[in-house]
Design a protein around this motif. Structure first.
Motif, PDB file in Angstrom:
ATOM      1  N   ARG A   1      -6.145   1.534   3.318  1.00 42.45           N
ATOM      2  CA  ARG A   1      -4.890   1.901   2.656  1.00 42.45           C
ATOM      3  C   ARG A   1      -4.531   0.967   1.505  1.00 42.45           C
ATOM      4  O   ARG A   1      -3.774   1.345   0.611  1.00 42.45           O
ATOM      5  CB  ARG A   1      -3.750   2.013   3.667  1.00 42.45           C
ATOM      6  CG  ARG A   1      -3.443   0.773   4.480  1.00 42.45           C
ATOM      7  CD  ARG A   1      -2.484   1.139   5.618  1.00 42.45           C
ATOM      8  NE  ARG A   1      -2.043   0.012   6.397  1.00 42.45           N
ATOM      9  CZ  ARG A   1      -2.641  -0.443   7.503  1.00 42.45           C
ATOM     10  NH1 ARG A   1      -3.748   0.134   7.946  1.00 42.45           N
ATOM     11  NH2 ARG A   1      -2.124  -1.460   8.163  1.00 42.45           N
TER      12      ARG A   1
ATOM     13  N   PRO B   1       0.671   5.541   4.587  1.00 44.60           N
ATOM     14  CA  PRO B   1      -0.529   5.751   5.415  1.00 44.60           C
ATOM     15  C   PRO B   1      -0.490   7.117   6.105  1.00 44.60           C
ATOM     16  O   PRO B   1       0.575   7.708   6.290  1.00 44.60           O
ATOM     17  CB  PRO B   1      -0.451   4.617   6.438  1.00 44.60           C
ATOM     18  CG  PRO B   1       1.009   4.327   6.571  1.00 44.60           C
ATOM     19  CD  PRO B   1       1.619   4.622   5.223  1.00 44.60           C
ATOM     20  N   ASP B   2      -1.653   7.580   6.486  1.00 48.80           N
ATOM     21  CA  ASP B   2      -1.791   8.873   7.166  1.00 48.80           C
ATOM     22  C   ASP B   2      -1.676   8.668   8.671  1.00 48.80           C
ATOM     23  O   ASP B   2      -2.684   8.594   9.382  1.00 48.80           O
ATOM     24  CB  ASP B   2      -3.137   9.502   6.801  1.00 48.80           C
ATOM     25  CG  ASP B   2      -3.284  10.907   7.357  1.00 48.80           C
ATOM     26  OD1 ASP B   2      -2.260  11.536   7.679  1.00 48.80           O
ATOM     27  OD2 ASP B   2      -4.442  11.380   7.465  1.00 48.80           O
TER      28      ASP B   2
ATOM     29  N   TYR C   1       6.767   1.679   0.868  1.00 44.93           N
ATOM     30  CA  TYR C   1       5.384   1.987   0.502  1.00 44.93           C
ATOM     31  C   TYR C   1       5.300   2.085  -1.017  1.00 44.93           C
ATOM     32  O   TYR C   1       6.126   2.706  -1.671  1.00 44.93           O
ATOM     33  CB  TYR C   1       4.926   3.306   1.124  1.00 44.93           C
ATOM     34  CG  TYR C   1       4.868   3.273   2.632  1.00 44.93           C
ATOM     35  CD1 TYR C   1       4.090   2.331   3.300  1.00 44.93           C
ATOM     36  CD2 TYR C   1       5.573   4.191   3.387  1.00 44.93           C
ATOM     37  CE1 TYR C   1       4.032   2.298   4.681  1.00 44.93           C
ATOM     38  CE2 TYR C   1       5.517   4.176   4.776  1.00 44.93           C
ATOM     39  CZ  TYR C   1       4.749   3.226   5.413  1.00 44.93           C
ATOM     40  OH  TYR C   1       4.689   3.193   6.777  1.00 44.93           O
TER      41      TYR C   1
ATOM     42  N   ASP D   1      -6.381   5.705   6.854  1.00 47.25           N
ATOM     43  CA  ASP D   1      -6.506   6.264   5.514  1.00 47.25           C
ATOM     44  C   ASP D   1      -5.106   6.488   4.955  1.00 47.25           C
ATOM     45  O   ASP D   1      -4.101   6.227   5.628  1.00 47.25           O
ATOM     46  CB  ASP D   1      -7.297   7.577   5.558  1.00 47.25           C
ATOM     47  CG  ASP D   1      -7.997   7.886   4.239  1.00 47.25           C
ATOM     48  OD1 ASP D   1      -7.657   7.270   3.206  1.00 47.25           O
ATOM     49  OD2 ASP D   1      -8.883   8.766   4.236  1.00 47.25           O
ATOM     50  N   VAL D   2      -5.038   6.971   3.732  1.00 49.38           N
ATOM     51  CA  VAL D   2      -3.762   7.205   3.062  1.00 49.38           C
ATOM     52  C   VAL D   2      -3.323   8.663   3.232  1.00 49.38           C
ATOM     53  O   VAL D   2      -4.138   9.542   3.494  1.00 49.38           O
ATOM     54  CB  VAL D   2      -3.854   6.846   1.565  1.00 49.38           C
ATOM     55  CG1 VAL D   2      -4.063   5.348   1.414  1.00 49.38           C
ATOM     56  CG2 VAL D   2      -4.970   7.608   0.875  1.00 49.38           C
TER      57      VAL D   2
ATOM     58  N   PHE E   1      -1.109  10.299  -1.823  1.00 48.81           N
ATOM     59  CA  PHE E   1      -1.716   9.122  -2.449  1.00 48.81           C
ATOM     60  C   PHE E   1      -1.835   9.227  -3.965  1.00 48.81           C
ATOM     61  O   PHE E   1      -1.471   8.298  -4.685  1.00 48.81           O
ATOM     62  CB  PHE E   1      -3.092   8.826  -1.841  1.00 48.81           C
ATOM     63  CG  PHE E   1      -3.798   7.700  -2.535  1.00 48.81           C
ATOM     64  CD1 PHE E   1      -3.403   6.385  -2.330  1.00 48.81           C
ATOM     65  CD2 PHE E   1      -4.835   7.944  -3.430  1.00 48.81           C
ATOM     66  CE1 PHE E   1      -4.029   5.329  -2.989  1.00 48.81           C
ATOM     67  CE2 PHE E   1      -5.466   6.897  -4.088  1.00 48.81           C
ATOM     68  CZ  PHE E   1      -5.066   5.590  -3.868  1.00 48.81           C
TER      69      PHE E   1
ATOM     70  N   HIS F   1       0.828  -1.205   0.000  1.00 53.07           N
ATOM     71  CA  HIS F   1       0.000   0.000   0.000  1.00 53.07           C
ATOM     72  C   HIS F   1       0.869   1.266   0.000  1.00 53.07           C
ATOM     73  O   HIS F   1       2.051   1.220   0.317  1.00 53.07           O
ATOM     74  CB  HIS F   1      -0.945   0.011   1.207  1.00 53.07           C
ATOM     75  CG  HIS F   1      -0.229  -0.046   2.525  1.00 53.07           C
ATOM     76  ND1 HIS F   1       0.368   1.059   3.104  1.00 53.07           N
ATOM     77  CD2 HIS F   1       0.006  -1.081   3.358  1.00 53.07           C
ATOM     78  CE1 HIS F   1       0.918   0.712   4.248  1.00 53.07           C
ATOM     79  NE2 HIS F   1       0.718  -0.592   4.429  1.00 53.07           N
TER      80      HIS F   1
ATOM     81  N   HIS G   1       0.151  -5.647   2.596  1.00 49.94           N
ATOM     82  CA  HIS G   1       1.015  -5.011   3.592  1.00 49.94           C
ATOM     83  C   HIS G   1       2.387  -5.674   3.621  1.00 49.94           C
ATOM     84  O   HIS G   1       2.547  -6.813   3.170  1.00 49.94           O
ATOM     85  CB  HIS G   1       0.358  -5.133   4.970  1.00 49.94           C
ATOM     86  CG  HIS G   1      -1.066  -4.681   4.976  1.00 49.94           C
ATOM     87  ND1 HIS G   1      -1.428  -3.387   5.252  1.00 49.94           N
ATOM     88  CD2 HIS G   1      -2.221  -5.356   4.718  1.00 49.94           C
ATOM     89  CE1 HIS G   1      -2.749  -3.276   5.171  1.00 49.94           C
ATOM     90  NE2 HIS G   1      -3.247  -4.458   4.847  1.00 49.94           N
TER      91      HIS G   1
END
Length: 177
Positions: free
Chosen positions: A56, A11-12, A166, A25-26, A30, A8, A140
């Motif tokens: 994500r 991430p946020d 990522y 969330d992303v 993104f 993914h 992941h």
């Protein structure tokens, strides 16, 4: 079967937080990250796209304009009571046994890395039965490392030698194993 594993996008969440199966969330990056990934994979046609159901992963998988099959077995390691805690805030009495044997020891109310690998192997064996030629799996780092370890017959303790950034794409032809 050709398998494309994609981690993914960013991430946020702030650095230093344990977030295995937390549904984050992303990050604001993104769109750019997703464009790079979809562009790199644009020349491929997939028989199926599988994804972790966590946001994500799901957001990235949905960028491919093809139906996405969500599968809970593609979720990251369940860190149980440690989810969304700062790593430094986890008591050493809890974290030390896990750090000494992260493969076999589970976190409190979570799972061990061996348990994660077993569910990812079960997933892989199930999709093998589908007779796909080429699949995309958005998931992941823990899942990617556990499958890579299984395919290459390396101990899980060595799986963190595989660095997975990522948005990174890994490709393997399982017929060549």
């Amino acid at each position: 079967m050709e398998v494309f594993l994609v981690r993914h996008t960013t991430p946020d969440i702030e650095k230093g937080i344990c977030y295995g199966q937390s549904d984050l969330d992303v990050a604001s990056t993104f769109v750019d990250e997703a464009e790079r990934i979809t562009s790199e994979l644009a020349s491929h046609t997939f028989d199926a796209i599988y994804s972790s159901p966590l946001i994500r992963c799901k957001k990235l998988a949905n960028q491919f304009q093809q139906p996405v099959i969500l599968d809970d077995r593609l979720k990251e390691l369940d860190f149980g009571d440690w989810e969304l805690k700062n790593w430094n805030a986890i008591p050493k009495a809890e974290s030390d046994p896990w750090m000494q044997d992260f493969v076999n020891v589970s976190t409190k109310n979570g799972e061990s890395y061996v348990e994660l690998q077993q569910r990812t192997i079960d997933f892989y064996k199930d999709i093998q039965q589908q007779k796909h030629q080429k699949v995309l799996i958005v998931t992941h780092a823990g899942v990617i490392r556990s499958l890579w370890s299984y395919w290459h017959q390396t101990p899980l303790t060595n799986s963190f030698d595989l660095k997975v950034a990522y948005g990174e794409i890994l490709h393997i032809n399982t017929k060549e194993l």
